[in-house]
Design an enzyme around this catalytic site. Structure first.
Site, PDB file in Angstrom:
ATOM      1  N   ASP A  21       3.850  -4.949   5.390  1.00 20.76           N
ATOM      2  CA  ASP A  21       4.966  -4.359   4.660  1.00 20.76           C
ATOM      3  C   ASP A  21       5.950  -5.426   4.197  1.00 20.76           C
ATOM      4  OD1 ASP A  21       6.489  -2.355   3.583  1.00 20.76           O
ATOM      5  OD2 ASP A  21       7.498  -1.830   5.454  1.00 20.76           O
ATOM      6  N   GLY A  22       6.606  -5.179   3.068  1.00 17.91           N
ATOM      7  CA  GLY A  22       7.722  -6.024   2.647  1.00 17.91           C
ATOM      8  C   GLY A  22       7.440  -6.987   1.511  1.00 17.91           C
ATOM      9  N   ASN A  69       0.855   4.948  -1.749  1.00 23.56           N
ATOM     10  CA  ASN A  69       1.053   3.890  -2.741  1.00 23.56           C
ATOM     11  C   ASN A  69       0.589   4.308  -4.135  1.00 23.56           C
ATOM     12  OD1 ASN A  69       0.226   1.230  -0.391  1.00 23.56           O
ATOM     13  ND2 ASN A  69       2.215   2.117  -0.921  1.00 23.56           N
TER      14      ASN A  69
END
Length: 540
Positions: A21-22, A69
């Protein structure tokens, strides 16, 4: 490549799953488009996969693209799928050479044709590889997986009274060829599973890192593995007392390395102080403080609080010498540090000054926590006088050495007693290895050595153990030694909190067998001002 001990290697997880993540936030924080973050995230995949398999983790699952997503903008999704295709084609040679088998879980039918083709071709080409196992979760959602498994189970004919158990049902999941994950790592500081392996993660340990995925490098991954090896996994069962208090012993090689490093380090410090007296002590203190400050800035950066590292280190490296040579007060030193660090912003272009000013707070925190507090050793020397004309040790330097020895004996006593009889955890969420029994042992060791040193000096070198008309007695050494021990414990716990929040066990690898400079100086950071105010109290 890593500092895992043989005992750590034996306790490694068999299956590690990572929620990467990120990427987008990492890119946006640098003023770049989100795809820039995804591309750097793909580069990090290569690094982490290589590290995991070299260390000896046989199964690695990466949450690459979730069903949620699919709601992202078309341009971003298309870019992600092109990166996936590019990654698989580029890494096929490595997968074959290292005997890595690729699997995929999720609804591949929801991927673009070119991406699905690249995935299926790579799966087929690596099917016979049998050394390592890499699984990509693509267009994956755990709830959807469970629904598909239920539909598959329900579509088969069986007697109506057939009982369903977990081993049988798990055979309908897409992970049926994989062991359940032992460790799930999530980056970017989010504390949720996000529809990832919900059933399979029933007994998985979870490690959350504040780092965004592109900056979650090899060191951070190894730190997560080390954290896992120190956890106690009971799977809902109770343990008998003998099992409950079993500890993993450091390897003999590690203990020898730690001992040699300790002997060398303190011999070097002792030799410099003996030869150069106060000046040598000041420069050793300044070196240790500057390296500790560097590690503090690294920890703060991993927590998302980037500092102005260069100006902060230059400022920190000046604060202690300025205090020593110009005899400035603590407030003077802090003001000088703030002035030097703040005024450096004029050296930057106008466009970069905003970011520099934003980073001043963590810069000041490091200067305050490390350089300012440790400079109190210099204040002790100044307050208690310099050596006499015959070159003998002055009381100020003697008292500094006494504070250091007492603080370190607090560490030694806590370690030895905790290892021998430690049962009651003192602060398990902060520092799992510390026990109440060890705390008592540390206080006892500090009080004992605190009394022993003045007792020896009164009999052999009474001029060193006196400050004006006041004589440092053993009873006072025991009392003040306990207070120094308390400050050492608090300093150690503060450092432990920072390291734990950053997902680190050690602050660095500067000292073989020990860790970083912060691991060595954490007990001294609050001991220095405590020792100084003890002297002020004595004078009053």
């Amino acid at each position: 490549m890593h500092d895992l001990t043989p005992d750590d290697i034996e306790r490694l997880p068999r299956h590690v799953a990572i929620i990467m993540d990120g990427n987008g936030r990492w890119a946006q924080s640098r003023g770049k488009p989100r795809l820039f973050g995804h591309r750097n995230g793909v580069e990090n995949v290569r690094s982490i996969v290589n590290t995991a398999f070299k260390i000896g983790v046989p199964y690695l699952t990466l949450y690459a693209f979730s069903t949620e997503n699919q709601n992202r903008p078309g341009e971003e999704k298309s870019g992600l799928m092109r990166l996936l295709e590019e990654f698989l084609k580029r890494e096929l040679k490595t997968l074959m050479g290292d005997s890595i088998r690729l699997r995929a879980i999720g609804d591949l039918g929801g991927l673009p044709g070119f991406a699905r083709k690249a995935v299926e071709e790579t799966i087929e080409k690596t099917r016979e590889n049998n050394k390592w196992n890499l699984t990509l979760a693509l267009n994956y959602g755990s709830r959807q997986e469970v629904l598909r498994a239920i539909q598959a189970y329900a579509s088969e004919d069986r007697p109506p009274d057939t009982e369903l158990d977990w081993p049988e049902f798990s055979g309908y999941l897409e992970t049926r060829d994989l062991p359940d994950p032992d460790l799930i790592i999530r980056t970017s500081g989010e504390f949720r599973l996000s529809n990832f392996l919900l059933l399979q993660a029933a007994y998985a340990e979870i490690f959350v890192s504040p780092l965004h995925w592109p900056e979650f490098g090899k060191e951070a991954f190894v730190d997560a593995l080390k954290d896992y090896t120190r956890r106690e996994r009971r799977f809902g069962k109770n343990q008998c007392p003998a099992q409950l208090f079993t500890r993993t012993r450091p390897s003999l090689k590690h203990m020898i390395l730690r001992t040699l490093s300790t002997l060398f380090l303190w011999s070097l410090i002792g030799g410099v102080v003996y030869s150069l007296k106060e000046v040598g002590a000041m420069w050793i203190l300044n070196l240790c403080a500057t390296l500790t400050l560097f590690e503090i800035y690294t920890i703060l950066g991993r927590l998302g609080y980037a500092a102005n590292r260069v100006s902060g280190l230059i400022t920190g490296g000046c604060m202690i010498p300025i205090s020593f040579y110009f005899e400035g007060s603590g407030i003077d030193v802090l003001a000088i540090g703030a002035l030097l660090s703040s005024s450096a912003c004029v050296l930057f272009p106008q466009a970069q000054r905003g970011m520099y000013i934003k980073r001043l707070m963590p810069t000041f925190f490091g200067l305050l926590f490390v350089s300012f507090l440790l400079h109190y050793f210099v204040r002790i020397i100044q307050f208690a006088g310099t050596p006499s004309d015959d070159g003998t040790l002055g009381f100020g330097l003697f008292f500094c050495l006494w504070v250091v020895i007492v603080a370190k004996f607090s560490d030694i006593g806590a370690l030895l007693v905790g290892k021998a009889i430690g049962r009651t955890k003192m602060a398990p969420s902060i520092s799992p290895g510390k026990t109440v029994e060890g705390l008592v042992g540390g206080f006892g060791a500090s009080a004992g050595i605190g009394a022993l040193i003045p007792w020896l000096l009164i009999n052999q070198f009474p001029e060193i153990a006196s400050f004006g008309d006041w004589v440092f007695t053993p009873s006072q050494g025991a009392i003040w030694g306990s207070l120094i021990a308390l400050s050492a414990v608090i300093g150690d716990l503060i450092a432990s909190v920072l390291k734990r929040l950053a997902g680190m066990k050690d602050s660095g690898g500067t000292i073989p067998g020990i860790g970083g400079l912060l691991d060595l100086t954490d007990s001294l950071i609050l001991a220095a001002p405590t020792g100084y105010f003890i002297l002020r109290f004595i004078q009053s």
